[in-house]
Design a protein around this motif. Structure first.
Motif, PDB file in Angstrom:
ATOM      1  N   VAL A  88      -2.938   4.702   5.131  1.00  0.00           N
ATOM      2  CA  VAL A  88      -3.862   4.111   4.167  1.00  0.00           C
ATOM      3  C   VAL A  88      -5.077   3.571   4.923  1.00  0.00           C
ATOM      4  O   VAL A  88      -4.921   2.891   5.944  1.00  0.00           O
ATOM      5  CB  VAL A  88      -3.183   2.962   3.381  1.00  0.00           C
TER       6      VAL A  88
ATOM      7  N   ALA B   8       0.837  -1.207   0.000  1.00  0.00           N
ATOM      8  CA  ALA B   8       0.000   0.000   0.000  1.00  0.00           C
ATOM      9  C   ALA B   8       0.869   1.253   0.000  1.00  0.00           C
ATOM     10  O   ALA B   8       0.627   2.205  -0.760  1.00  0.00           O
ATOM     11  CB  ALA B   8      -0.927  -0.012   1.208  1.00  0.00           C
TER      12      ALA B   8
ATOM     13  N   LYS C  26       1.177   3.901  -2.991  1.00  0.00           N
ATOM     14  CA  LYS C  26       0.757   5.245  -2.598  1.00  0.00           C
ATOM     15  C   LYS C  26       1.808   6.269  -3.010  1.00  0.00           C
ATOM     16  O   LYS C  26       1.484   7.360  -3.502  1.00  0.00           O
ATOM     17  CB  LYS C  26       0.533   5.295  -1.088  1.00  0.00           C
TER      18      LYS C  26
ATOM     19  N   ARG D  75     -10.913   4.848  -4.554  1.00  0.00           N
ATOM     20  CA  ARG D  75      -9.731   4.014  -4.351  1.00  0.00           C
ATOM     21  C   ARG D  75      -9.506   3.145  -5.585  1.00  0.00           C
ATOM     22  O   ARG D  75     -10.434   2.476  -6.049  1.00  0.00           O
ATOM     23  CB  ARG D  75      -9.921   3.121  -3.110  1.00  0.00           C
TER      24      ARG D  75
END
Length: 430
Positions: A154, A119, A123, A181
């Motif tokens: 996150v 993540a 990101k 998302r």
């Protein structure tokens, strides 16, 4: 990882260095040592056999018996074979406008931590990830991902105890749509061992949610057992790629060398530290280079650029001050331990270690100086050196040795200037 394998391969090939033409028996002996080194490193037996046979065929094709530099020919051949065994080219999951990926694996493999690392990785590349804690039986597993999600910034959607897959799918789709998302990472349930109930749950969840990728997280320190786990998950659930964790551990590394061949699945990522940033794309060529002691300057350069350090260098070695020296030491610490950084440089002896505690003492010495003293060490007379030693918790002798090392470092920096860029960071400028 790979320390013992690296040393064994280096010894086997090193015996040919400095020799002229070699005999067929010499080649057989070298290949025999390479095969033993692979097996001792827990490489799958069939993979080890095929690897050595490939090296033998390639070496003979390159006429190694007639070469005046047989060691270099064998080294290049082993490098190509290692790279091929590890997967050949770098492979990463294909990204679409909307992405749903499963992370599967046994409990303790690093699956949940890997979900958070992925993540953070995506990101940083502009994606908007969403983590899903999908273990419907273990609240503690959901709590672990929630805390990791907070750490990497996150959001985490937690399933409820016993929640059916269809309900999970609806809630995930709604949250992803409302919050825009574009990368949903589902941390599925883990178990201490493979069982039919686990596989049935995963298969049901997969049918309900339809992920584009199913990433199997394997602990590289479990050796051959990791391969059996991979085959079982692929057979029951279907796996599209692998993530190897704990590649920085003190294991023999056989799983990493065997996983691609045995499973037929690409290795996408490798866990290289416990830090949230400790996940990197898996580069077969770079790992092969590191195993053979050829360094990995490309990975080191990426770290330097990611931290924005490539421009933080003095104009020239002639102008290098203790303030600059301190700053570069601190920059290097941001790249990892000094031993780790040196391990990425070519030509550094295998197993070479640096005492980070001793380096901290050097840092304390510089921090105990005034700005004037850091700028011009020539003003450091006896009384000043005593004060610095007392302030840094060291001795005058240590202060003197450091100042001598500093002058030697300036000579080294002049050498680096003649290569590419200025200073260690300058080696990695675009």
């Amino acid at each position: 990882m790979f320390g013992q394998l690296s040393a064994r391969l280096g010894e086997a090939i090193g015996r040919l260095r400095g020799r002229g033409r070699i005999t067929e028996e010499d080649l057989k002996g070298t290949l025999r040592e390479i095969r033993r080194a692979l097996i001792d490193a827990d490489v799958n037996l069939e993979v080890a056999r095929d690897f050595v046979e490939k090296v033998r065929e390639e070496a003979l094709g390159k006429k190694v018996l007639e070469s005046l530099t047989p060691a270099e020919v064998i080294l290049a051949t082993v490098y190509e074979a290692l790279k091929e065994a590890l997967g050949g080219e770098t492979r990463l999951p294909a990204l679409q406008d909307k992405n749903l990926w499963f992370l599967v694996g046994l409990q303790g493999s690093g699956k949940t931590t890997t979900a958070a690392k992925l993540a953070l990785h995506y990101k940083s590349k502009g994606r908007r990830p969403l983590l899903v804690a999908a273990d419907t039986r273990r609240p503690a597993a959901r709590e672990q991902l929630r805390l990791l999600g907070e750490k990497v910034g996150v959001p985490v959607l937690e399933v409820m105890d016993g929640e059916p897959p269809e309900s999970i799918r609806r809630r995930v789709e709604e949250k992803a749509r409302l919050e825009a998302r574009d990368l949903v990472l589902v941390d599925t349930a883990g178990r201490l061992q493979i069982d039919e109930a686990l596989m049935a749950e995963l298969a049901h969840l997969k049918r309900a949610m339809g992920p584009q990728e199913v990433l199997l997280v394997l602990d590289a320190m479990t050796g051959q057992e990791a391969l059996a786990v991979a085959q079982a998950f692929d057979e029951k659930v279907g796996v599209t790629g692998l993530v190897l964790t704990k590649l920085d551990g003190d294991a023999r590394g056989g799983a990493a060398l065997s996983a691609r061949r045995v499973t037929g699945k690409p290795i996408y990522f490798a866990g290289v530290s416990e830090k949230p940033e400790g996940l990197e794309p898996f580069h077969p060529d770079r790992l092969a280079s590191r195993i053979l002691g050829m360094g990995d300057v490309a990975s080191l350069a990426e770290r330097v650029r990611a931290l924005g350090l490539e421009e933080e260098v003095p104009k020239s070695a002639k102008e290098l001050s203790l303030e600059d020296f301190l700053k570069q030491m601190q920059n290097l610490k941001r790249l990892g331990s000094f031993s780790e950084v040196l391990g990425l440089l070519p030509g550094v002896p295998k197993g070479f270690q640096v005492d980070d505690r001793a380096l901290k003492r050097l840092e304390a010495i510089v921090l105990s100086m005034t700005p004037e003293e850091r700028k011009d060490p020539r003003v450091l007379n006896g009384s000043r050196r005593k004060r610095i030693a007392k302030g840094s918790g060291t001795s005058v002798q240590e202060v003197n040795r450091f100042l001598k090392s500093f002058e030697e470092a300036k000579v080294l920096m002049k050498t680096l200037e003649k290569r590419k860029g200025r200073g260690l960071m300058g080696m990695f400028r675009r």
